[in-house]
Design a protein around this motif. Structure first.
Motif, PDB file in Angstrom:
ATOM      1  N   LYS A  92       0.850  -1.187   0.000  1.00 22.13           N
ATOM      2  CA  LYS A  92       0.000   0.000   0.000  1.00 22.13           C
ATOM      3  C   LYS A  92       0.887   1.239   0.000  1.00 22.13           C
ATOM      4  O   LYS A  92       1.812   1.350   0.805  1.00 22.13           O
ATOM      5  N   LEU A  93       0.574   2.187  -0.896  1.00 16.06           N
ATOM      6  CA  LEU A  93       1.323   3.431  -1.021  1.00 16.06           C
ATOM      7  C   LEU A  93       0.331   4.592  -1.037  1.00 16.06           C
ATOM      8  O   LEU A  93      -0.578   4.630  -1.865  1.00 16.06           O
ATOM      9  N   ASP A  94       0.518   5.532  -0.108  1.00 13.66           N
ATOM     10  CA  ASP A  94      -0.384   6.678   0.024  1.00 13.66           C
ATOM     11  C   ASP A  94       0.392   7.947  -0.304  1.00 13.66           C
ATOM     12  O   ASP A  94       1.307   8.347   0.420  1.00 13.66           O
ATOM     13  N   LEU A  95       0.015   8.606  -1.413  1.00 15.62           N
ATOM     14  CA  LEU A  95       0.622   9.871  -1.839  1.00 15.62           C
ATOM     15  C   LEU A  95      -0.438  10.961  -1.969  1.00 15.62           C
ATOM     16  O   LEU A  95      -0.366  11.816  -2.847  1.00 15.62           O
ATOM     17  N   THR A  96      -1.404  10.956  -1.072  1.00 14.53           N
ATOM     18  CA  THR A  96      -2.505  11.916  -1.122  1.00 14.53           C
ATOM     19  C   THR A  96      -1.999  13.336  -0.906  1.00 14.53           C
ATOM     20  O   THR A  96      -1.142  13.584  -0.052  1.00 14.53           O
ATOM     21  N   VAL A  97      -2.526  14.293  -1.718  1.00 12.93           N
ATOM     22  CA  VAL A  97      -2.220  15.723  -1.614  1.00 12.93           C
ATOM     23  C   VAL A  97      -0.705  15.955  -1.645  1.00 12.93           C
ATOM     24  O   VAL A  97      -0.101  16.456  -0.701  1.00 12.93           O
ATOM     25  N   ASN A  98      -0.097  15.566  -2.752  1.00 14.92           N
ATOM     26  CA  ASN A  98       1.284  15.903  -3.048  1.00 14.92           C
ATOM     27  C   ASN A  98       1.292  16.722  -4.343  1.00 14.92           C
ATOM     28  O   ASN A  98       0.269  17.312  -4.715  1.00 14.92           O
ATOM     29  N   PHE A  99       2.422  16.743  -5.025  1.00 16.95           N
ATOM     30  CA  PHE A  99       2.536  17.531  -6.262  1.00 16.95           C
ATOM     31  C   PHE A  99       3.052  16.665  -7.406  1.00 16.95           C
ATOM     32  O   PHE A  99       3.884  17.097  -8.202  1.00 16.95           O
ATOM     33  N   VAL A 100       2.545  15.438  -7.477  1.00 15.84           N
ATOM     34  CA  VAL A 100       2.961  14.512  -8.533  1.00 15.84           C
ATOM     35  C   VAL A 100       2.324  14.979  -9.833  1.00 15.84           C
ATOM     36  O   VAL A 100       1.103  14.876 -10.023  1.00 15.84           O
ATOM     37  N   GLY A 101       3.159  15.500 -10.753  1.00 11.31           N
ATOM     38  CA  GLY A 101       2.676  15.944 -12.054  1.00 11.31           C
ATOM     39  C   GLY A 101       3.150  15.065 -13.189  1.00 11.31           C
ATOM     40  O   GLY A 101       2.556  15.071 -14.270  1.00 11.31           O
ATOM     41  N   ARG A 102       4.204  14.302 -12.963  1.00 13.36           N
ATOM     42  CA  ARG A 102       4.699  13.353 -13.976  1.00 13.36           C
ATOM     43  C   ARG A 102       3.969  12.028 -13.785  1.00 13.36           C
ATOM     44  O   ARG A 102       4.404  11.146 -13.047  1.00 13.36           O
ATOM     45  N   LEU A 103       2.860  11.906 -14.478  1.00 13.08           N
ATOM     46  CA  LEU A 103       2.072  10.686 -14.342  1.00 13.08           C
ATOM     47  C   LEU A 103       2.812   9.472 -14.873  1.00 13.08           C
ATOM     48  O   LEU A 103       2.579   8.337 -14.430  1.00 13.08           O
ATOM     49  N   SER A 104       3.716   9.666 -15.816  1.00 14.21           N
ATOM     50  CA  SER A 104       4.473   8.534 -16.371  1.00 14.21           C
ATOM     51  C   SER A 104       5.386   7.882 -15.330  1.00 14.21           C
ATOM     52  O   SER A 104       5.814   6.742 -15.509  1.00 14.21           O
ATOM     53  N   SER A 105       5.696   8.596 -14.233  1.00 13.52           N
ATOM     54  CA  SER A 105       6.542   8.009 -13.187  1.00 13.52           C
ATOM     55  C   SER A 105       5.845   6.885 -12.430  1.00 13.52           C
ATOM     56  O   SER A 105       6.491   6.144 -11.688  1.00 13.52           O
ATOM     57  N   VAL A 106       4.525   6.732 -12.648  1.00 10.52           N
ATOM     58  CA  VAL A 106       3.800   5.624 -12.009  1.00 10.52           C
ATOM     59  C   VAL A 106       4.315   4.284 -12.520  1.00 10.52           C
ATOM     60  O   VAL A 106       4.258   3.263 -11.812  1.00 10.52           O
ATOM     61  N   GLN A 107       4.865   4.268 -13.723  1.00  9.60           N
ATOM     62  CA  GLN A 107       5.350   3.016 -14.298  1.00  9.60           C
ATOM     63  C   GLN A 107       6.548   2.436 -13.534  1.00  9.60           C
ATOM     64  O   GLN A 107       6.871   1.259 -13.694  1.00  9.60           O
ATOM     65  N   SER A 108       7.182   3.246 -12.661  1.00 10.76           N
ATOM     66  CA  SER A 108       8.289   2.726 -11.852  1.00 10.76           C
ATOM     67  C   SER A 108       7.817   1.753 -10.783  1.00 10.76           C
ATOM     68  O   SER A 108       8.633   1.052 -10.171  1.00 10.76           O
ATOM     69  N   LEU A 109       6.503   1.685 -10.551  1.00 14.59           N
ATOM     70  CA  LEU A 109       5.953   0.765  -9.549  1.00 14.59           C
ATOM     71  C   LEU A 109       5.636  -0.609 -10.140  1.00 14.59           C
ATOM     72  O   LEU A 109       5.058  -1.447  -9.440  1.00 14.59           O
ATOM     73  N   LYS A 110       6.007  -0.852 -11.390  1.00 11.80           N
ATOM     74  CA  LYS A 110       5.754  -2.168 -11.986  1.00 11.80           C
ATOM     75  C   LYS A 110       6.506  -3.272 -11.262  1.00 11.80           C
ATOM     76  O   LYS A 110       6.039  -4.417 -11.192  1.00 11.80           O
ATOM     77  N   HIS A 111       7.685  -2.922 -10.730  1.00  7.18           N
ATOM     78  CA  HIS A 111       8.503  -3.943 -10.065  1.00  7.18           C
ATOM     79  C   HIS A 111       7.961  -4.314  -8.688  1.00  7.18           C
ATOM     80  O   HIS A 111       8.377  -5.328  -8.124  1.00  7.18           O
ATOM     81  N   ASN A 112       7.060  -3.530  -8.135  1.00  5.55           N
ATOM     82  CA  ASN A 112       6.440  -3.858  -6.847  1.00  5.55           C
ATOM     83  C   ASN A 112       5.232  -4.745  -7.118  1.00  5.55           C
ATOM     84  O   ASN A 112       4.089  -4.281  -7.191  1.00  5.55           O
ATOM     85  N   ILE A 113       5.500  -6.031  -7.229  1.00  4.99           N
ATOM     86  CA  ILE A 113       4.462  -6.964  -7.685  1.00  4.99           C
ATOM     87  C   ILE A 113       3.373  -7.180  -6.635  1.00  4.99           C
ATOM     88  O   ILE A 113       2.283  -7.662  -6.968  1.00  4.99           O
ATOM     89  N   LEU A 118      -3.159   2.084  -4.160  1.00  5.44           N
ATOM     90  CA  LEU A 118      -2.428   3.302  -4.477  1.00  5.44           C
ATOM     91  C   LEU A 118      -3.383   4.489  -4.357  1.00  5.44           C
ATOM     92  O   LEU A 118      -4.502   4.439  -4.868  1.00  5.44           O
ATOM     93  N   PHE A 119      -2.911   5.544  -3.663  1.00  2.28           N
ATOM     94  CA  PHE A 119      -3.708   6.761  -3.480  1.00  2.28           C
ATOM     95  C   PHE A 119      -2.942   7.935  -4.069  1.00  2.28           C
ATOM     96  O   PHE A 119      -1.823   8.233  -3.659  1.00  2.28           O
ATOM     97  N   LEU A 120      -3.579   8.618  -5.047  1.00  3.82           N
ATOM     98  CA  LEU A 120      -3.011   9.805  -5.676  1.00  3.82           C
ATOM     99  C   LEU A 120      -3.993  10.977  -5.665  1.00  3.82           C
ATOM    100  O   LEU A 120      -3.854  11.925  -6.450  1.00  3.82           O
ATOM    101  N   VAL A 121      -4.957  10.957  -4.765  1.00  8.25           N
ATOM    102  CA  VAL A 121      -5.965  12.009  -4.689  1.00  8.25           C
ATOM    103  C   VAL A 121      -5.296  13.322  -4.289  1.00  8.25           C
ATOM    104  O   VAL A 121      -4.449  13.362  -3.395  1.00  8.25           O
TER     105      VAL A 121
END
Length: 473
Positions: A92-113, A118-121
């Motif tokens: 479980k990864l919680d990134l609520t209310v941050n400033f993530v603007g590079r949505l393509s960086s989500v692909q780095s979580l592929k290795h976390n099988i 995931l929270f990006l609200v």
């Protein structure tokens, strides 16, 4: 800047007997931390890590936490999802209310099988068109996104149009990155003081500010400015309030820099208040006035009872001290006119109704209630009537008071009436026969001195013997 220290982690490991090498859960939220460090070396067995509500701009130094299952980084300044490939057990990864603007960086979580939630609200990337479809298609192991379960049909639809969604996401990312670059430049200019140069350029050549190009009365404008300066000098507090109001009411973009600036502003206000408290120490409480008058003071707010012991001619003060407080924290000072007790640095002072002897006073502490009892004998010269004084015998009975207290004291004593012996109404039989001697009775006196007669006995003359009367023996 706040750093993660060993003492900080150890203080939050009380449930683990302050041992950090075997720690499995630690909470470091609301500590104003600006960098993640040392945790991956000190707490290798960590499973849950709370880092929400800090000032962390980047995810780093977490790759060695192989057992980490839950990571909370909500309310921080993170812009890119990265450096989590080593967290093999992350679920479980919680990134609520941050400033993530590079949505393509989500692909780095592929290795976390094992990643299931995931929270990006509250991040800028959630406003992109095709955001949810891109995340669902990029992370096939994901089961929940922003608290909503990912169904099988949704996953199939996301994978069908993935190429078109990727193209839209990349275009939106480029626009966002350009906007972020402009925001960073504005913040750098503001920090360097470029806005002051712009303000100077908006002024005229003579240094005066003109509100109207056709205005030909700069003297009036100058007088107004002088009046404003004088008002600011006269009321600096109002100026501070105005600046504070302008700071919070001025609109600005929601960026990591603006959030950091607000935090710095609050920190400066807090430090300024602390300095004011240091400069203005608390004035000591007045115990005795300048004219020598002693005041009653009860800083610890304790209950007390002041009584007078008439038998021992003393004044007794019963102070309800805290039951479990050590006696070494109590200091007693008895003066002739007042008593002062220092209870853990707080003063209790009481003016006494009469002058006492400080040297003969005693202080005792109850082992059951904890009360402090001060026994203070009265000073010499204080007369207290404790016994009734008997009146001399010459005083007439009528002079005694007939108060209610005397009547009550005489109620238990039987009363006897006194009668004048000269006014006896009863017949006194002892005076029928005249007495010859004080020792002999009337009969004995008559027998001893019969009337003198010649040749006749005292009983023969005029005596008639009655036969019916028995003779005397």
């Amino acid at each position: 800047m706040v750093y993660i220290t060993e003492d900080m982690v150890r203080r939050r490991a009380e449930h683990n007997e302050c041992e950090i090498f075997s720690l499995e859960e630690v909470s470091l939220h609301q500590q104003d931390i600006e960098r993640i460090e040392h945790i991956d070396r000190w707490c290798r067995d960590l499973r849950i890590l709370y880092l929400q509500n800090n000032l962390i701009p980047r995810i780093e130094n977490l790759g060695r936490l192989k057992k980490l299952e839950y990571l909370n980084l909500a309310l921080n300044n993170i812009e890119v999802i990265e450096n989590l490939e080593g967290c093999e057990s992350l679920q479980k990864l919680d990134l609520t209310v941050n400033f993530v603007g590079r949505l393509s960086s989500v692909q780095s979580l592929k290795h976390n099988i094992h990643l299931a939630e995931l929270f990006l609200v509250g991040n800028p990337c959630t406003e992109f068109e095709g955001y949810r479809q891109f995340v669902v298609a990029s992370l096939p192991q994901l089961k929940w996104l922003d608290g909503t379960e990912i169904s099988r049909s949704e996953r199939i639809r996301a994978s069908q149009g993935l190429e078109e969604v990727k193209r839209q996401v990349w275009e939106q990312e480029k626009e966002y990155l350009k906007r972020r670059a402009r925001e960073k430049e504005e913040m750098q200019r503001k920090a360097a003081g470029d806005e002051k140069g712009n303000e100077e350029r908006s002024k005229g050549c003579d240094g005066r500010r003109y509100t109207d190009e056709n205005n030909t009365a700069p003297v009036l404008e100058e007088n107004k400015e002088n009046q404003e300066v004088e008002e600011n000098v006269m009321s600096p507090d109002l100026d501070d309030e105005q600046q504070e109001r302008e700071f919070w009411n001025t609109p600005c973009s929601f960026t990591p820099e603006s959030r950091l600036e607000a935090h710095r502003h609050l920190e400066e206000k807090r430090r300024a208040k602390e300095k004011e408290k240091e400069k203005k120490p608390k004035a000591p409480r007045t115990l005795i006035t300048a004219d020598g008058r002693v005041l009653n003071v009860n800083e610890p707010k304790l209950d007390f009872c002041l009584t007078e012991d008439e038998e021992n001619n003393a004044i007794v003060l019963d102070l309800a001290v805290y039951r479990h407080m050590d006696t070494s924290l109590i200091d007693v000072d008895v003066q002739p006119t007042y008593a002062r007790v220092n209870v853990k640095g707080k003063i209790f002072q009481l003016v006494l109704p009469a002058e006492v002897k400080p040297d003969s006073s005693t202080a005792q502490r109850s082992q059951t209630t904890g009360h402090l009892v001060l026994t203070m004998p009265r000073a010499e010269g204080e007369i207290k009537v404790t016994k009734t004084v008997q009146r001399p015998s010459g005083v007439r009975q009528t002079q005694r008071s007939s108060s209610s207290e005397d009547k009550k004291s005489k109620a238990n004593v039987p009363e006897r009436l006194e009668v004048d012996p000269s006014k006896h109404s009863a017949i006194d039989l002892a005076s029928i026969v005249p007495r010859q001697s004080s020792k002999a009775g009337p009969l004995e006196a008559s027998r001893m001195n019969p009337p003198a007669t010649s040749g006749h006995s005292s009983f023969s003359e005029g005596f008639v013997d009655d036969p019916d009367v028995p003779p005397l023996i």
